[in-house]
Motif scaffolding. Structure first.
Motif, PDB file in Angstrom:
ATOM      1  N   SER A 150       0.741  -1.370   0.033  1.00 38.92           N
ATOM      2  CA  SER A 150      -0.089  -0.047   0.047  1.00 38.92           C
ATOM      3  C   SER A 150       0.949   1.224  -0.171  1.00 38.92           C
ATOM      4  CB  SER A 150      -0.884  -0.162   1.285  1.00 38.92           C
ATOM      5  OG  SER A 150      -0.099  -0.005   2.400  1.00 38.92           O
ATOM      6  N   GLY A 151       0.159   2.383  -0.292  1.00 35.83           N
ATOM      7  CA  GLY A 151       1.014   3.752  -0.182  1.00 35.83           C
ATOM      8  C   GLY A 151       1.483   4.286  -1.583  1.00 35.83           C
ATOM      9  N   GLY A 152       1.099   3.450  -2.539  1.00 31.15           N
ATOM     10  CA  GLY A 152       1.497   4.150  -3.880  1.00 31.15           C
ATOM     11  C   GLY A 152       0.470   5.257  -4.162  1.00 31.15           C
ATOM     12  N   GLY A 153       0.927   6.118  -5.384  1.00 38.60           N
ATOM     13  CA  GLY A 153      -0.046   7.250  -5.649  1.00 38.60           C
ATOM     14  C   GLY A 153       0.596   7.882  -6.827  1.00 38.60           C
ATOM     15  N   LEU A 154       0.174   9.040  -6.948  1.00 39.16           N
ATOM     16  CA  LEU A 154       0.927  10.101  -7.998  1.00 39.16           C
ATOM     17  C   LEU A 154       1.389  11.105  -7.033  1.00 39.16           C
ATOM     18  CD1 LEU A 154       1.086  11.563 -10.755  1.00 39.16           C
ATOM     19  CD2 LEU A 154      -1.279  12.333 -10.696  1.00 39.16           C
ATOM     20  N   VAL A 155       2.653  11.838  -7.476  1.00 41.25           N
ATOM     21  CA  VAL A 155       3.347  12.794  -6.710  1.00 41.25           C
ATOM     22  C   VAL A 155       4.053  13.145  -7.662  1.00 41.25           C
ATOM     23  CG1 VAL A 155       3.484  11.597  -4.484  1.00 41.25           C
ATOM     24  CG2 VAL A 155       5.368  11.259  -6.157  1.00 41.25           C
ATOM     25  N   GLN A 156       4.418  14.629  -7.577  1.00 43.07           N
ATOM     26  CA  GLN A 156       5.259  15.459  -8.529  1.00 43.07           C
ATOM     27  C   GLN A 156       6.942  15.185  -8.020  1.00 43.07           C
ATOM     28  OE1 GLN A 156       4.240  19.607  -7.734  1.00 43.07           O
ATOM     29  NE2 GLN A 156       2.978  19.376  -9.669  1.00 43.07           N
ATOM     30  N   ALA A 157       7.630  15.219  -9.229  1.00 41.90           N
ATOM     31  CA  ALA A 157       9.099  15.212  -9.040  1.00 41.90           C
ATOM     32  C   ALA A 157       9.580  15.963  -7.859  1.00 41.90           C
ATOM     33  CB  ALA A 157       9.965  15.500 -10.178  1.00 41.90           C
ATOM     34  N   GLY A 158      10.436  15.154  -7.207  1.00 44.02           N
ATOM     35  CA  GLY A 158      11.184  15.856  -5.852  1.00 44.02           C
ATOM     36  C   GLY A 158      10.422  15.733  -4.416  1.00 44.02           C
ATOM     37  N   ASN A 159       9.126  15.028  -4.712  1.00 47.20           N
ATOM     38  CA  ASN A 159       8.431  14.769  -3.640  1.00 47.20           C
ATOM     39  C   ASN A 159       8.641  13.492  -3.161  1.00 47.20           C
ATOM     40  OD1 ASN A 159       7.351  17.248  -3.459  1.00 47.20           O
ATOM     41  ND2 ASN A 159       5.330  16.750  -4.183  1.00 47.20           N
ATOM     42  N   SER A 160       7.873  12.980  -1.895  1.00 53.94           N
ATOM     43  CA  SER A 160       7.966  11.876  -1.174  1.00 53.94           C
ATOM     44  C   SER A 160       6.764  10.908  -1.312  1.00 53.94           C
ATOM     45  CB  SER A 160       8.560  11.823   0.332  1.00 53.94           C
ATOM     46  OG  SER A 160       9.900  12.820   0.248  1.00 53.94           O
ATOM     47  N   LEU A 161       7.283   9.466  -0.955  1.00 55.98           N
ATOM     48  CA  LEU A 161       6.040   8.723  -0.810  1.00 55.98           C
ATOM     49  C   LEU A 161       6.607   7.688   0.119  1.00 55.98           C
ATOM     50  CD1 LEU A 161       4.369   7.605  -4.209  1.00 55.98           C
ATOM     51  CD2 LEU A 161       3.195   8.712  -2.248  1.00 55.98           C
ATOM     52  N   LYS A 162       5.656   7.076   1.075  1.00 55.92           N
ATOM     53  CA  LYS A 162       6.354   6.033   1.677  1.00 55.92           C
ATOM     54  C   LYS A 162       5.345   4.514   1.558  1.00 55.92           C
ATOM     55  CE  LYS A 162       7.364   4.774   6.675  1.00 55.92           C
ATOM     56  NZ  LYS A 162       7.607   5.035   8.013  1.00 55.92           N
ATOM     57  N   LEU A 163       5.906   3.487   1.127  1.00 55.73           N
ATOM     58  CA  LEU A 163       4.978   2.482   0.761  1.00 55.73           C
ATOM     59  C   LEU A 163       5.468   1.262   1.909  1.00 55.73           C
ATOM     60  CD1 LEU A 163       6.601   1.527  -2.753  1.00 55.73           C
ATOM     61  CD2 LEU A 163       4.516   3.031  -2.150  1.00 55.73           C
ATOM     62  N   SER A 164       4.098   0.697   2.191  1.00 58.06           N
ATOM     63  CA  SER A 164       4.166  -0.242   3.219  1.00 58.06           C
ATOM     64  C   SER A 164       3.845  -1.635   2.503  1.00 58.06           C
ATOM     65  CB  SER A 164       3.048  -0.084   4.230  1.00 58.06           C
ATOM     66  OG  SER A 164       3.040   1.204   4.992  1.00 58.06           O
ATOM     67  N   CYS A 165       4.384  -2.699   3.350  1.00 61.31           N
ATOM     68  CA  CYS A 165       4.102  -4.295   2.965  1.00 61.31           C
ATOM     69  C   CYS A 165       3.763  -4.915   4.148  1.00 61.31           C
ATOM     70  CB  CYS A 165       5.121  -4.625   2.010  1.00 61.31           C
ATOM     71  SG  CYS A 165       5.166  -6.457   1.906  1.00 61.31           S
ATOM     72  N   ALA A 166       2.507  -5.401   4.233  1.00 52.57           N
ATOM     73  CA  ALA A 166       1.998  -6.001   5.490  1.00 52.57           C
ATOM     74  C   ALA A 166       2.123  -7.578   5.095  1.00 52.57           C
ATOM     75  CB  ALA A 166       0.701  -5.778   5.801  1.00 52.57           C
ATOM     76  N   ALA A 167       2.802  -8.089   6.014  1.00 48.21           N
ATOM     77  CA  ALA A 167       2.923  -9.777   5.815  1.00 48.21           C
ATOM     78  C   ALA A 167       2.029 -10.575   6.627  1.00 48.21           C
ATOM     79  CB  ALA A 167       4.290 -10.185   6.138  1.00 48.21           C
ATOM     80  N   SER A 168       1.553 -11.728   6.087  1.00 47.64           N
ATOM     81  CA  SER A 168       0.565 -12.414   7.095  1.00 47.64           C
ATOM     82  C   SER A 168       0.889 -14.108   6.727  1.00 47.64           C
ATOM     83  CB  SER A 168      -0.707 -12.232   6.848  1.00 47.64           C
ATOM     84  OG  SER A 168      -1.250 -12.493   5.773  1.00 47.64           O
ATOM     85  N   GLY A 169       0.515 -14.742   7.420  1.00 49.35           N
ATOM     86  CA  GLY A 169       0.828 -16.127   7.629  1.00 49.35           C
ATOM     87  C   GLY A 169       1.785 -16.382   8.233  1.00 49.35           C
ATOM     88  N   ARG A 170       2.866 -17.155   7.665  1.00 50.65           N
ATOM     89  CA  ARG A 170       3.869 -17.850   8.194  1.00 50.65           C
ATOM     90  C   ARG A 170       5.311 -16.825   8.324  1.00 50.65           C
ATOM     91  NH1 ARG A 170       4.053 -23.415   8.886  1.00 50.65           N
ATOM     92  NH2 ARG A 170       6.102 -23.596   8.788  1.00 50.65           N
ATOM     93  N   THR A 171       4.776 -15.715   9.039  1.00 49.07           N
ATOM     94  CA  THR A 171       5.910 -14.477   9.025  1.00 49.07           C
ATOM     95  C   THR A 171       7.035 -14.760   9.899  1.00 49.07           C
ATOM     96  OG1 THR A 171       4.683 -13.427  10.889  1.00 49.07           O
ATOM     97  CG2 THR A 171       4.029 -12.769   8.620  1.00 49.07           C
ATOM     98  N   PHE A 172       7.106 -15.664  10.853  1.00 43.44           N
ATOM     99  CA  PHE A 172       8.237 -16.043  11.718  1.00 43.44           C
ATOM    100  C   PHE A 172       9.233 -16.680  10.713  1.00 43.44           C
ATOM    101  CE2 PHE A 172       7.563 -20.737  11.577  1.00 43.44           C
ATOM    102  CZ  PHE A 172       6.124 -20.742  11.421  1.00 43.44           C
ATOM    103  N   ALA A 173       8.888 -17.411   9.483  1.00 39.90           N
ATOM    104  CA  ALA A 173       9.888 -18.125   8.766  1.00 39.90           C
ATOM    105  C   ALA A 173      10.393 -17.130   7.861  1.00 39.90           C
ATOM    106  CB  ALA A 173       9.268 -19.049   7.926  1.00 39.90           C
ATOM    107  N   ILE A 174      10.013 -15.776   7.566  1.00 37.37           N
ATOM    108  CA  ILE A 174      10.790 -14.877   6.622  1.00 37.37           C
ATOM    109  C   ILE A 174      12.166 -14.538   7.079  1.00 37.37           C
ATOM    110  CG2 ILE A 174      10.717 -12.478   5.775  1.00 37.37           C
ATOM    111  CD1 ILE A 174       7.525 -12.725   6.041  1.00 37.37           C
TER     112      ILE A 174
END
Length: 124
Positions: free
Chosen positions: A7-31
């Protein structure tokens, strides 16, 4: 199995910032490590950044060094990609990936779970 949702994508102008997130579920202890990749239209998917789950060792593609920062929150089973100083050439679909198999390998290979991606568009 590990499920990943970006999540966190979008449209931004050059020079600006974005923060993407990635939520994991399931057997996360094995990552063992998680990474971010991107794919622009007509181009192959490329490695962006990765982080190891236990010791937070990170790796970056040369084209994002100094601009992007990968981080993780093991309690939330979430990995982030802070993207600063965005450029039009950063426009792509960004994918999160997880690797459950420790061992010597390159940072951009060996991932066995993938999210569906989030679109990042940078306008000039």
């Amino acid at each position: 199995q590990v499920q990943l949702v970006e999540s966190g994508g979008g449209l931004v102008q050059a020079g600006n910032s974005l923060k993407l997130s990635c939520a994991a579920s399931g057997r996360t202890f094995a990552i063992y490590r998680m990474g971010w990749f991107r794919q622009a239209p007509g181009k192959e998917r490329e490695f962006v950044a990765a982080i190891r789950r236990t010791d937070s060792i990170t790796a970056y593609a040369d084209f994002v060094k100094g601009r992007f920062t990968i981080s993780r929150d093991n309690v939330k089973s979430t990995v982030y990609l802070q993207m600063d100083g965005l450029k039009p050439e950063d426009t792509a679909t960004y994918y999160c990936a997880a690797d459950r198999n420790p061992g010597p390998k390159g940072w951009g290979v060996g991932y066995d779970s993938w999210g569906r991606g989030t679109q990042v568009t940078v306008s000039s």
